[in-house]
Design a protein around this motif. Structure first.
Motif, PDB file in Angstrom:
ATOM      1  N   PRO A 173      42.732  75.796  64.149  1.00 19.44           N
ATOM      2  CA  PRO A 173      42.301  74.826  65.159  1.00 19.44           C
ATOM      3  C   PRO A 173      43.487  74.403  66.032  1.00 19.44           C
ATOM      4  N   PRO A 174      43.244  74.023  67.281  1.00 23.25           N
ATOM      5  CA  PRO A 174      44.355  73.659  68.185  1.00 23.25           C
ATOM      6  C   PRO A 174      45.235  72.554  67.631  1.00 23.25           C
ATOM      7  N   GLU A 175      44.624  71.516  67.040  1.00 19.63           N
ATOM      8  CA  GLU A 175      45.443  70.411  66.538  1.00 19.63           C
ATOM      9  C   GLU A 175      46.312  70.849  65.363  1.00 19.63           C
ATOM     10  N   GLN A 176      45.822  71.800  64.564  1.00 19.00           N
ATOM     11  CA  GLN A 176      46.628  72.299  63.457  1.00 19.00           C
ATOM     12  C   GLN A 176      47.724  73.231  63.964  1.00 19.00           C
ATOM     13  N   ALA A 177      47.421  74.002  65.018  1.00 23.92           N
ATOM     14  CA  ALA A 177      48.433  74.901  65.570  1.00 23.92           C
ATOM     15  C   ALA A 177      49.572  74.126  66.214  1.00 23.92           C
ATOM     16  N   ASP A 178      49.282  72.971  66.840  1.00 21.34           N
ATOM     17  CA  ASP A 178      50.333  72.198  67.507  1.00 21.34           C
ATOM     18  C   ASP A 178      51.362  71.654  66.520  1.00 21.34           C
ATOM     19  N   SER A 179      50.948  71.432  65.291  1.00 19.37           N
ATOM     20  CA  SER A 179      51.873  70.895  64.284  1.00 19.37           C
ATOM     21  C   SER A 179      52.310  71.961  63.279  1.00 19.37           C
ATOM     22  N   LEU A 180      52.149  73.222  63.637  1.00 23.94           N
ATOM     23  CA  LEU A 180      52.463  74.312  62.719  1.00 23.94           C
ATOM     24  C   LEU A 180      53.968  74.459  62.568  1.00 23.94           C
ATOM     25  N   ASP A 181      54.449  74.462  61.318  1.00 25.28           N
ATOM     26  CA  ASP A 181      55.857  74.687  61.019  1.00 25.28           C
ATOM     27  C   ASP A 181      55.975  76.018  60.271  1.00 25.28           C
ATOM     28  N   VAL A 182      56.949  76.797  60.677  1.00 28.18           N
ATOM     29  CA  VAL A 182      57.173  78.088  60.031  1.00 28.18           C
ATOM     30  C   VAL A 182      58.464  78.023  59.237  1.00 28.18           C
ATOM     31  N   ARG A 183      58.532  78.900  58.249  1.00 22.89           N
ATOM     32  CA  ARG A 183      59.721  78.956  57.399  1.00 22.89           C
ATOM     33  C   ARG A 183      60.332  80.347  57.525  1.00 22.89           C
ATOM     34  N   GLY A 184      61.568  80.402  58.046  1.00 23.35           N
ATOM     35  CA  GLY A 184      62.259  81.662  58.223  1.00 23.35           C
ATOM     36  C   GLY A 184      63.457  81.485  59.127  1.00 23.35           C
ATOM     37  N   VAL A 185      64.227  82.526  59.256  1.00 22.52           N
ATOM     38  CA  VAL A 185      65.408  82.511  60.123  1.00 22.52           C
ATOM     39  C   VAL A 185      65.300  83.668  61.104  1.00 22.52           C
ATOM     40  N   ILE A 186      65.885  83.483  62.259  1.00 23.40           N
ATOM     41  CA  ILE A 186      65.842  84.522  63.275  1.00 23.40           C
ATOM     42  C   ILE A 186      66.958  85.536  63.094  1.00 23.40           C
ATOM     43  N   ALA A 187      67.958  85.178  62.312  1.00 20.18           N
ATOM     44  CA  ALA A 187      69.061  86.101  62.081  1.00 20.18           C
ATOM     45  C   ALA A 187      68.581  87.333  61.318  1.00 20.18           C
ATOM     46  N   ASP A 188      69.103  88.486  61.684  1.00 18.45           N
ATOM     47  CA  ASP A 188      68.730  89.746  61.049  1.00 18.45           C
ATOM     48  C   ASP A 188      69.563  89.943  59.783  1.00 18.45           C
ATOM     49  N   VAL A 189      68.894  89.899  58.641  1.00 18.83           N
ATOM     50  CA  VAL A 189      69.588  90.078  57.362  1.00 18.83           C
ATOM     51  C   VAL A 189      69.106  91.335  56.652  1.00 18.83           C
ATOM     52  N   ALA A 190      68.367  92.205  57.373  1.00 16.66           N
ATOM     53  CA  ALA A 190      67.826  93.418  56.756  1.00 16.66           C
ATOM     54  C   ALA A 190      68.927  94.460  56.595  1.00 16.66           C
ATOM     55  N   PRO A 191      68.776  95.362  55.632  1.00 15.28           N
ATOM     56  CA  PRO A 191      69.766  96.439  55.480  1.00 15.28           C
ATOM     57  C   PRO A 191      69.669  97.439  56.628  1.00 15.28           C
ATOM     58  N   GLU A 192      70.600  98.337  56.680  1.00 14.35           N
ATOM     59  CA  GLU A 192      70.586  99.361  57.721  1.00 14.35           C
ATOM     60  C   GLU A 192      69.337 100.235  57.589  1.00 14.35           C
ATOM     61  N   PRO A 193      68.685 100.567  58.698  1.00 15.46           N
ATOM     62  CA  PRO A 193      67.480 101.397  58.628  1.00 15.46           C
ATOM     63  C   PRO A 193      67.817 102.832  58.245  1.00 15.46           C
ATOM     64  N   PRO A 194      66.828 103.594  57.737  1.00 15.79           N
ATOM     65  CA  PRO A 194      67.074 105.007  57.413  1.00 15.79           C
ATOM     66  C   PRO A 194      67.361 105.814  58.668  1.00 15.79           C
ATOM     67  N   ALA A 195      67.709 107.075  58.461  1.00 18.62           N
ATOM     68  CA  ALA A 195      67.970 107.975  59.588  1.00 18.62           C
ATOM     69  C   ALA A 195      66.688 108.213  60.372  1.00 18.62           C
ATOM     70  N   VAL A 196      66.845 108.635  61.606  1.00 19.87           N
ATOM     71  CA  VAL A 196      65.686 108.796  62.483  1.00 19.87           C
ATOM     72  C   VAL A 196      64.745 109.866  61.958  1.00 19.87           C
TER      73      VAL A 196
END
Length: 472
Positions: free
Chosen positions: A314-337
């Motif tokens: 619902p719109p009122e629930q979306a306006d107060s939506l809080d997410v948990r996470g970081v934007i920094a990339d902490v993933a390992p190196e991807p495999p070869a192409v």
């Protein structure tokens, strides 16, 4: 005037009245008739790979056919369109992938300051990415609407697998207008009851069912691809919220930093070590930073609403939506192409749908071949009554047994078979093209990711320390 003549004259009058031109009024179509009408049984979700042969259509050139146990006045003259055993099934169209979500552009006003504290994951009860994906699959309205096509295809399979019904026919023949006499002889009046049953000797029903089952598998793969695209859109919306939230931290740090600089400048102005122009310039920068903070907060609300729409909140629930996470990339190196391309070619549901489409096109060839031959109609006429009273003799009853066998001389569905073979070749080429496109998409995505990661590391290693030193 005799009764027969009266009936004849009345018939001509009614026919002339029915064919006479009469003015009429009506409304012309206000929408394009080629467009899909909402609520109709046809799907508006795009074509199914491999479904170009249209195997469930009627065989062209069937013409009319007389079905009878024996020649003579007992023959029931029925067109084959009334006795056809072809159980047709709607051609189920495919599920198109959802449109990809554009990345939200965060507006910037003035300069941004580096916050003193590091990025945090957000509130402990915030929405995680995994929880968002689970809700997306269950609650996204677009996916729920597309999922209905799968049971609809199952219903089409049921339709394609249905057997033909027997045909019941009853008639009365040589019924006089009035009665027969020596001066006006005729007859005998005859009443027939017969049953015709079609035999599918070329296994059209089995071929139709196999093609419809292949369509079900295609739709399942296409639905998986639609889920994949929506999950990608969810990633975009989730990262947009993180980016907007992080930008607010930078904007707040900027306002605080400029407030300190403004206070120092005003103190210098009081001591005659700065001019009014210096104070005004810092005040303008402070207003720009405040405006940017206000705009970034509104951007955060917009990104929350986009994420909420994907999750059917619902719109009122979306306006107060809080997410948990970081934007920094902490993933390992991807495999070869090469490894990534192999994974994509083996697991991408859009490619799986195209491969199943090739199998569907080959099933259509079998359907077209099965329609080379029409059904054989067995006829059993258990009751025939002949009225011999006008001749003064005893009436009689009899039965008849027969068969109607279409002779495939000029129509053996040659065009349908050729079209089905061409559709196989076309589907195979489309599959090859799609495989190349997927390999190119994987290569391009890996290059973009590698470049972005290198740029971020370069900024963190060199540009940010230099900027911080200049700022200090």
């Amino acid at each position: 005037m005799t009764f027969a003549r009266r009936v004849t004259v009345l018939g001509f009058v009614l026919l002339a009245w029915g064919l006479a031109p009469r003015p009429s009024s009506g409304q012309a179509p206000t929408i394009d008739p080629r467009m899909h009408e909402p609520g109709s049984m046809a799907s508006s979700l795009g074509p199914t790979p491999g479904a170009g042969a249209s195997p469930f259509g009627n065989v062209p050139g069937a013409g009319a056919m007389i079905l009878s146990g024996r020649p003579g006045p007992s023959t029931p003259h029925l067109p084959s369109s009334l006795l056809t055993s072809q159980t047709t099934a709607p051609i189920t169209q495919g599920i198109t992938a959802p449109a990809r979500l554009a990345v939200m552009q965060v507006p910037l006003y003035g300069v941004l300051e580096l916050p003193d504290a590091a990025e945090t994951e957000g509130p402990a009860d915030g929405l995680t990415l995994d929880a968002a994906i689970d809700r997306l699959v269950q609650e996204n309205l677009d996916l729920r609407a597309k999922a209905i096509n799968i049971p609809s295809a199952n219903a089409d399979t049921l339709t394609a697998s249905l057997r033909a019904n027997p045909i019941f026919y009853a008639d009365g023949q040589l019924v006089p207008y009035g009665r027969y006499t020596k001066d006006r002889p005729g007859g005998q009046t005859q009443y027939d009851v017969n049953i015709s049953y079609p035999l599918d000797v070329s296994h059209k029903r089995q071929a139709r069912t196999e093609a419809a089952e292949q369509t079900e598998r295609i739709l399942e793969a296409q639905y998986q691809d639609a889920v994949r695209i929506q999950v990608d859109n969810l990633y975009t919306a989730f990262v947009d919220v993180l980016a907007a939230r992080e930008t607010i931290r930078y904007a707040e740090a900027s306002v605080k930093g400029i407030d300190r600089v403004l206070a120092a400048t005003e103190m210098l102005f009081k001591k005659s070590n700065a001019t009014r122009v210096d104070v005004s310039r810092m005040q303008a920068l402070r207003e720009e930073a405040a405006l940017g903070l206000l705009q970034n907060r509104e951007t955060l609300q917009r990104t929350r609403r986009v994420l909420g729409n994907l999750l059917n909140l619902p719109p009122e629930q979306a306006d107060s939506l809080d997410v948990r996470g970081v934007i920094a990339d902490v993933a390992p190196e991807p495999p070869a192409v090469d490894v990534l391309i192999r994974i994509a070619l083996e697991n991408r549901p859009d490619l799986i749908a195209h491969r199943l489409g090739l199998a569907r096109a080959q099933s259509d060839v079998q359907v077209a071949r099965a329609y080379r031959f029409g059904d054989i109609y067995l006829l059993f006429q258990p009751y025939t009554f002949q009225n011999n009273q006008p001749t003064g003799t005893k009436s009689s009853t009899s039965y008849a047994i027969g068969a109607s066998i279409p002779v495939p001389i000029s129509n053996r569905n040659q065009g349908g078979i050729q079209r089905a073979h061409l559709n196989v070749d076309q589907t195979r080429m489309e599959l090859n093209v799609r495989e190349r496109e997927v390999a190119s998409e994987v290569t391009h995505a890996l290059r973009e990711y590698t470049l972005s990661r290198a740029v971020v590391r370069q900024l963190e290693r060199n540009a940010i320390p230099s900027a911080r030193q200049m700022r200090d």
